[in-house]
Design a protein around this motif. Structure first.
Motif, PDB file in Angstrom:
ATOM      1  N   GLY A 278       0.799  -1.211   0.000  1.00 32.46           N
ATOM      2  CA  GLY A 278       0.000   0.000   0.000  1.00 32.46           C
ATOM      3  C   GLY A 278       0.837   1.268   0.000  1.00 32.46           C
ATOM      4  N   LYS A 279       2.070   1.158   0.520  1.00 38.87           N
ATOM      5  CA  LYS A 279       2.925   2.350   0.600  1.00 38.87           C
ATOM      6  C   LYS A 279       3.722   2.600  -0.672  1.00 38.87           C
ATOM      7  CE  LYS A 279       6.316  -0.576   2.958  1.00 38.87           C
ATOM      8  NZ  LYS A 279       6.977  -0.859   4.230  1.00 38.87           N
ATOM      9  N   ILE A 280       3.650   1.671  -1.623  1.00 33.40           N
ATOM     10  CA  ILE A 280       4.369   1.857  -2.877  1.00 33.40           C
ATOM     11  C   ILE A 280       3.686   2.948  -3.684  1.00 33.40           C
ATOM     12  CG2 ILE A 280       5.134   0.756  -5.019  1.00 33.40           C
ATOM     13  CD1 ILE A 280       6.508  -0.239  -2.497  1.00 33.40           C
ATOM     14  N   GLN A 281       4.433   3.934  -4.100  1.00 33.86           N
ATOM     15  CA  GLN A 281       3.879   5.090  -4.771  1.00 33.86           C
ATOM     16  C   GLN A 281       3.736   4.864  -6.267  1.00 33.86           C
ATOM     17  OE1 GLN A 281       2.823   7.879  -3.026  1.00 33.86           O
ATOM     18  NE2 GLN A 281       3.245   6.507  -1.303  1.00 33.86           N
ATOM     19  N   TYR A 282       2.767   5.570  -6.852  1.00 36.75           N
ATOM     20  CA  TYR A 282       2.582   5.564  -8.298  1.00 36.75           C
ATOM     21  C   TYR A 282       3.450   6.682  -8.874  1.00 36.75           C
ATOM     22  CZ  TYR A 282       0.244   5.738 -12.851  1.00 36.75           C
ATOM     23  OH  TYR A 282      -0.023   5.714 -14.196  1.00 36.75           O
TER      24      TYR A 282
END
Length: 494
Positions: A278-282
């Protein structure tokens, strides 16, 4: 002979988800499948960072669960001259994933790499990877594997069902998302890879890398999944660190899991994925300027000549050349490449069955036996533009073996003859489909292929139905269209 068998296998396989949190939702659906194909539910969801997830419940693998991080290639580097690029080099993902794996405190050996030619290839028209547990490196109970195809990378984790969730969180996720690669680890990995490249068994990879360059030209597909003599000198610690940050981008990631996942266990896995992913950014990335589906027209021209590579000229590694001087290296490698239908095309399965029929012709050819062609077969390189190939390992006269294989192309049975034996080939094909689902780490690859190319993860579970509906005239027509009525580009390492 042991060495010979290993080299052939290497060459031919080259050549051949109710709401659980505020930010992730899960849906369940049953898939209509014939009884012989793996039963079980599919669960799909999208994490808060935009990463899609598919979880497949499987009853076949009694021992292990598998999870795959699928990283789609963005091909931004295709707009640049790769030779001058400071951020990309052939085989860099192999180095990166080995660094990630080697960074684990308990890791005793580097991650095993499986390239397009070893996994994404359909060999013998099985349309599914073969169940080969020996490909998994086992260290402290953990199995990790890198798979590289034309269109995506897969970082796969396989573990026994009892310890799957715990070790997935403690080791795999922590290293993939949190670990920083130490320069000392990078140097150790590079030295280890250099030793592998000094091995006699690396010769098929050198050959196939050159074949790729010939059939794809400047297309991004031409880039070798393997390290080369040039790229291993080019790759720096800074490049690997940059590549690590680049793949930590929700824009290019998908996640798949296969194994002992009922609704409750799938929900628990979703929560674990959300916590870590969930913390992986786009992040937006540069778009490629050229299409990846282009194939070098000159490579498949009817006027194009056969290409013969001399071993001593193609192989630049001095240690391999030295070892060749001390051994009987009369072995020749042969590869014939030609265009074939995509997985999604109507005549793909008839074509796939035709490769099974043609393989039986090759293996029973008296001309090939006479020319000392010990092994031969067919395969498919999947991609947005797929390429099929005929491969062989042989001794003695390379020209004689090549002519024998070309002659075999005229031996395909006619419609009436094929009708009498088609059921045998269909059963063989379906048995290969079924056996590929015996292990979660193999079934998950079938799921990924369906997801990437059909945008439908469950497509592979219905393929046996399509096989049963194929008629002899369709197989003959597919063979005539793809094997006979278009040029085959031949490459020989002699």
């Amino acid at each position: 002979m042991k060495k010979t068998k290993f080299l052939f296998i290497s060459f031919l396989t080259l050549a051949f988800l109710t709401a659980f949190s505020s930010c992730a939702s899960l849906k369940q659906r049953k898939v209509e499948e014939p009884e012989e194909i793996s039963e079980g539910s599919f669960y799909e969801t999208t994490l808060s960072g935009g990463i899609p997830v598919v979880i497949k419940e499987s009853y076949n693998d009694k021992a292990n669960n598998s999870l795959a991080i699928i990283i789609e290639k963005d091909f931004a580097f295709s707009a640049k001259d790769v030779k001058d690029s400071e951020v990309y080099a052939e085989g860099i993902m192999q180095v990166l994933f080995n660094c990630i794996y080697a960074a684990q405190p308990e890791a005793a050996r580097p991650l095993e790499q499986t390239s397009l030619e070893q996994s994404g290839i359909e060999q013998g028209a099985s349309a599914q990877p073969r169940p080969e547990k020996s490909r998994l490196e086992q260290t402290s109970g953990q199995n990790c594997r890198l798979i590289e195809t034309n269109d995506y990378f897969v970082f796969m984790f396989t573990e026994n069902k009892k310890d799957f969730a715990e070790k997935l969180a403690e080791r795999f996720f922590n290293q993939f998302f949190n670990a920083q690669i130490e320069e000392s680890v990078f140097k150790n990995v590079i030295e280890s890879e250099k030793k592998k490249m000094d091995s006699f068994s690396y010769v098929p990879k050198i050959f196939f890398s050159e074949v790729r360059k010939q059939i794809y030209k400047k297309n991004p597909y031409s880039l070798s999944p393997y390290l080369t003599e040039d790229s291993i000198k080019k790759i720096t610690y800074q490049m690997v660190c940059s590549q690590l940050q680049k793949i930590r981008n929700s824009r290019n990631i998908r996640i798949a899991a296969c194994g002992n996942f009922d609704e409750k266990k799938a929900a628990s896995l979703i929560l674990l994925l959300e916590k870590n992913f969930g913390k992986i950014q786009y992040k937006s990335v540069e778009q490629a300027e050229s299409t990846v589906s282009e194939i070098a027209a000159s490579a498949f021209s009817k006027k194009s000549e056969d290409v013969f590579f001399d071993k001593t000229e193609l192989i630049q590694n001095e240690r391999i050349l030295e070892s060749m001087q001390n051994k009987d290296f009369s072995m020749n490698l042969l590869q014939g490449c030609f265009l074939c239908p995509e997985l999604t095309e109507e005549d793909y399965i008839p074509f796939a069955i035709s490769t099974v029929v043609f393989e039986s012709i090759l293996r029973n050819s008296p001309d090939l036996l006479e020319s000392n062609a010990k092994q031969s077969g067919c395969g498919i390189l999947y991609g947005k533009k797929s390429v099929a190939f005929i491969s062989a390992i042989h001794y003695g006269s390379a020209v004689q073996s090549l002519e024998a294989i070309k002659k075999s192309l005229s031996s395909f049975p006619d419609k009436s003859t094929l009708e009498r034996t088609l059921g045998v080939y269909k059963r063989y094909y379906i048995n290969r489909l079924i056996s590929s689902m015996d292990y979660s780490n193999n079934e998950i690859q079938s799921l990924i292929l369906s997801w990437i190319y059909f945008n439908e993860p469950s497509e592979y579970t219905r393929r046996a139905i399509s096989v049963n509906s194929v008629k002899a005239e369709q197989v003959c027509a597919a063979y005539e269209k793809y094997f006979r009525n278009q040029p085959v580009k031949w490459f020989v390492l002699k």
